[in-house]
Each structure stands twice: as structure tokens, then as C-alpha cells.
Design an enzyme around this catalytic site. Structure first.
Site, PDB file in Angstrom:
ATOM      1  N   ILE A  32      -2.214  -0.659  -0.907  1.00 45.71           N
ATOM      2  CA  ILE A  32      -3.634  -0.924  -1.166  1.00 45.71           C
ATOM      3  C   ILE A  32      -4.353  -1.409   0.094  1.00 45.71           C
ATOM      4  CG2 ILE A  32      -3.560  -3.383  -1.827  1.00 45.71           C
ATOM      5  CD1 ILE A  32      -5.200  -2.563  -4.318  1.00 45.71           C
ATOM      6  N   GLY A  92       7.087 -11.879   6.813  1.00 45.13           N
ATOM      7  CA  GLY A  92       5.863 -11.209   6.373  1.00 45.13           C
ATOM      8  C   GLY A  92       5.909 -10.752   4.930  1.00 45.13           C
ATOM      9  N   HIS A  99      10.703  -3.828  -1.591  1.00 46.55           N
ATOM     10  CA  HIS A  99       9.901  -2.634  -1.310  1.00 46.55           C
ATOM     11  C   HIS A  99      10.148  -2.193   0.121  1.00 46.55           C
ATOM     12  CE1 HIS A  99       7.507  -6.242  -0.558  1.00 46.55           C
ATOM     13  NE2 HIS A  99       6.937  -5.581   0.451  1.00 46.55           N
TER      14      HIS A  99
HETATM   15  P1  AMP Z   1       5.035  -7.303   2.128  1.00 47.82           P
HETATM   16  O1  AMP Z   1       4.010  -8.090   2.914  1.00 47.82           O
HETATM   17  O2  AMP Z   1       6.128  -6.690   2.935  1.00 47.82           O
HETATM   18  O3  AMP Z   1       5.552  -8.119   0.955  1.00 47.82           O
HETATM   19  O4  AMP Z   1       4.260  -6.061   1.530  1.00 47.82           O
HETATM   20  C1  AMP Z   1       3.526  -6.114   0.349  1.00 47.82           C
HETATM   21  C2  AMP Z   1       2.565  -4.970   0.408  1.00 47.82           C
HETATM   22  O5  AMP Z   1       2.074  -4.744  -0.892  1.00 47.82           O
HETATM   23  C3  AMP Z   1       1.353  -5.222   1.306  1.00 47.82           C
HETATM   24  O6  AMP Z   1       1.315  -4.242   2.332  1.00 47.82           O
HETATM   25  C4  AMP Z   1       0.177  -5.118   0.341  1.00 47.82           C
HETATM   26  O7  AMP Z   1      -0.949  -4.503   0.923  1.00 47.82           O
HETATM   27  C5  AMP Z   1       0.765  -4.274  -0.771  1.00 47.82           C
HETATM   28  N1  AMP Z   1       0.131  -4.441  -2.060  1.00 47.82           N
HETATM   29  C6  AMP Z   1      -0.193  -5.596  -2.681  1.00 47.82           C
HETATM   30  N2  AMP Z   1      -0.772  -5.350  -3.868  1.00 47.82           N
HETATM   31  C7  AMP Z   1      -0.801  -4.001  -4.014  1.00 47.82           C
HETATM   32  C8  AMP Z   1      -1.286  -3.126  -5.029  1.00 47.82           C
HETATM   33  N3  AMP Z   1      -1.841  -3.575  -6.144  1.00 47.82           N
HETATM   34  N4  AMP Z   1      -1.154  -1.794  -4.831  1.00 47.82           N
HETATM   35  C9  AMP Z   1      -0.589  -1.316  -3.706  1.00 47.82           C
HETATM   36  N5  AMP Z   1      -0.106  -2.097  -2.709  1.00 47.82           N
HETATM   37  C10 AMP Z   1      -0.223  -3.430  -2.858  1.00 47.82           C
END
Ligand code: AMP
Length: 113
Positions: A32, A92, A99
């Protein structure tokens, strides 16, 4: 009981996502808040908090997640991409559901910040 993460809500269909791929084991969707022209995530459907909690039993799942990301990259005709797994808040990680990030479409710097 662990709190429900935003990714669990996406898996449950409670909040929408731009889905790229889904099977019994995983889901892939666009990030997102894209950090590159192409930025998608591949997540397992089982709620593993991070790579730290993965066990030997998860090795097939981990391979599957990476190969699903590769399949999407190939469908997008990418020849260069970066694959990232943030593990722990200091690295981070902000969503505590495992994921894998796939980023592409711009030159990447090394070392990452
Ligand atoms: P991390 O910082 O490695 O935990 O990555 C989490 C990722 O999830 C970040 O890049 C966010 O932009 C992404 N994210 C959070 N909420 C959503 C959402 N609703 N849909 C898609 N991506 C998301």
C-alpha cells in the site's frame, strides 16, 4: 491470544488488497506504500509472526513463498528485483505476520539504510 494483524485481516477478507496471486498456502498483493515502482508482498496464510519463529517444518512453505514471488516477477517480465524480509522492529518490521517484499523498477542502493 495474539492480536490480529492487518495482514490477517487481508487474509480474512476483512480489508481489501490489490491481489496478485493466491493459493492454499499464501497470498501476494501490492504494498500500500510502495517504495519502488513495483513493490509487492508475499505472505503465508498461516500466522507466523516473523522469520525468527520459522521452524524446519516451514522450509517448504518458505521456498514456496519465494517461488511465488519469482513467478509474479516473471509474469511482470522483471529481470532485476530486490527481495527483503525484515525481522524484528529494529530491522524495520512493522507488521508481525511474516512477509517477503519484492521491489523493482528502479536502481537499488547497497547497503540498505
Ligand atoms: P515491514 O515494514 O517489513 O513490516 O513491511 C510491512 C509492509 O506492509 C509495509 O511496506 C507497508 O506499506 C505494508 N502494508 C501495511 N498495510 C498494508 C495494507 N493494508 N495493504 C498492503 N500493504 C500494507
Amino acid at each position: 491470544m495474539a492480536s490480529t494483524t492487518i495482514f490477517q485481516k487481508i487474509i480474512n477478507g476483512e480489508i481489501p488488497c490489490e491481489k496478485l496471486y493466491e493459493d492454499d498456502l499464501c497470498l501476494a498483493f501490492n504494498d500500500i506504500s510502495a517504495q519502488a515502482p513495483i513493490h509487492y508482498l508475499v505472505i503465508p496464510k498461516t500466522p507466523i509472526p516473523s522469520l525468527r519463529e520459522c521452524k524446519n517444518l516451514d522450509k517448504n512453505l518458505l521456498g514456496h513463498l519465494i517461488l511465488v514471488g519469482q513467478k509474479i516477477a516473471k509474469e511482470k517480465k522483471l529481470s532485476n528485483w530486490r527481495t527483503v524480509i525484515n525481522t524484528g522492529a529494529e530491522s524495520g518490521q512493522t507488521v508481525f505476520h511474516l512477509h517477503i517484499h519484492f521491489l523493482s523498477g528502479r536502481a537499488m542502493l547497497w547497503p540498505p539504510g
